[in-house]
Design a protein around this motif. Structure first.
Motif, PDB file in Angstrom:
ATOM      1  N   ILE A  50       9.813  -6.173  -4.730  1.00  0.00           N
ATOM      2  CA  ILE A  50       8.511  -6.774  -4.448  1.00  0.00           C
ATOM      3  C   ILE A  50       8.202  -7.883  -5.443  1.00  0.00           C
ATOM      4  N   THR A  52       6.514 -11.588   1.012  1.00  0.00           N
ATOM      5  CA  THR A  52       6.548 -10.126   1.129  1.00  0.00           C
ATOM      6  C   THR A  52       6.240  -9.635   2.535  1.00  0.00           C
ATOM      7  N   VAL A 102       6.577  -5.531   4.901  1.00  0.00           N
ATOM      8  CA  VAL A 102       5.507  -4.729   5.510  1.00  0.00           C
ATOM      9  C   VAL A 102       6.074  -3.858   6.625  1.00  0.00           C
ATOM     10  N   ALA A 141       0.406  -4.527   3.227  1.00  0.00           N
ATOM     11  CA  ALA A 141      -0.278  -5.521   2.414  1.00  0.00           C
ATOM     12  C   ALA A 141      -1.423  -4.857   1.665  1.00  0.00           C
ATOM     13  N   ILE A 196       1.868  -5.847  -2.421  1.00  0.00           N
ATOM     14  CA  ILE A 196       2.325  -4.790  -1.523  1.00  0.00           C
ATOM     15  C   ILE A 196       2.007  -3.426  -2.128  1.00  0.00           C
TER      16      ILE A 196
END
Length: 262
Positions: free
Chosen positions: A163, A169, A173, A233, A243
């Protein structure tokens, strides 16, 4: 300075080496050495301790034998150079050093070994800027844009490094995770699932973690838990962490036999 006073540092130094070596061997025999050092250094450490024990004993014997040959000469030659107050001060300091050495040895042998705590993680700052240095997880970046990478063995360290190293990012998810760590409480029904990463020994241990959002009760600080859920998120847009884990379940467990990651 009397002969006994001049030899005091030698006795203390060799005694300390002997005490540390014996404690190291005991930890190895008891299976607790990995609570203090990275397992890859265990064999080297045990061999070094095994060599240090007879070497320290031999050194103590040599110092003790040497004391008998020049004791009288040194006493008459140097006694007048030191006042009684100075000698008493040195004796007190030497005795205190000896007591500390003995105390540390007894504590190591009697008290149960413990792992680094959640409070230590907070003091060392979970997921500091040195995270990537602590983990060395370059391979984890291969997950980006790929569905063929097996992430089932990824730990807290791997996901945290991934991350941090990722600029986009969004591809993370929805990734399913099942991770184990201890609780560092946050706010508003969240906490950080944390593990210590050891590069060499417990002194350089770096706490790394992932934020966890749960609809249930946040476990107590320091509690070991297994979190099952998916990456999402962070609902807190002002937070540094982009994250978090949206937990489907948070199960309390016993501390693992090996509580650290490497």
């Amino acid at each position: 300075m009397s002969s006994s006073e001049s030899r005091l540092p030698s006795y203390l130094g060799l005694g300390s080496v002997l005490a540390v070596a014996l404690c190291t061997l005991w930890l190895a025999l008891a299976g607790h050495l990995d609570l203090y050092i990275n397992p890859r250094y265990a064999v080297f450490t045990v061999v070094l301790a095994a060599v240090a024990v007879p070497a320290a004993v031999a050194g103590l014997v040599v110092v003790a034998r040497g004391h008998g040959h020049d004791h009288d000469h040194d006493e008459h030659e140097h006694e007048h150079r030191r006042s009684g107050a100075v000698r008493r001060t040195r004796a007190v300091l030497g005795g205190a050093a000896a007591l500390v050495t003995i105390g540390v040895t007894v504590a190591m042998l009697v008290l149960p070994p413990t792992t680094l705590s959640a409070r230590t993680a907070q003091q060392r700052s979970v997921d500091s800027a040195t995270l990537s240095n602590a983990t060395g997880s370059e391979a984890a970046v291969s997950l980006l844009g790929s569905t063929s990478v097996d992430t089932s063995e990824y730990g807290v360290k791997d996901w945290a490094a991934l991350i941090r190293q990722t600029t986009d990012t969004s591809s993370l998810v929805g990734k399913r995770v099942r991770l184990t760590g201890f609780v560092v409480p946050g706010s508003d029904g969240s906490f950080t699932l944390t593990r210590f990463v050891i590069s060499c020994c417990a002194v350089d241990a770096q706490p790394v973690g992932l934020g966890v959002v749960t609809d249930g009760t946040v476990p107590d600080e320091g509690r070991w838990v297994r979190v099952t859920g998916a990456l999402a998120a962070n609902p807190d847009q002002s937070a540094d962490a982009r994250i978090v884990i949206r937990a489907a379940s948070v199960q309390a467990i016993q501390q693992p036999e090996d509580p650290y990651e490497y």
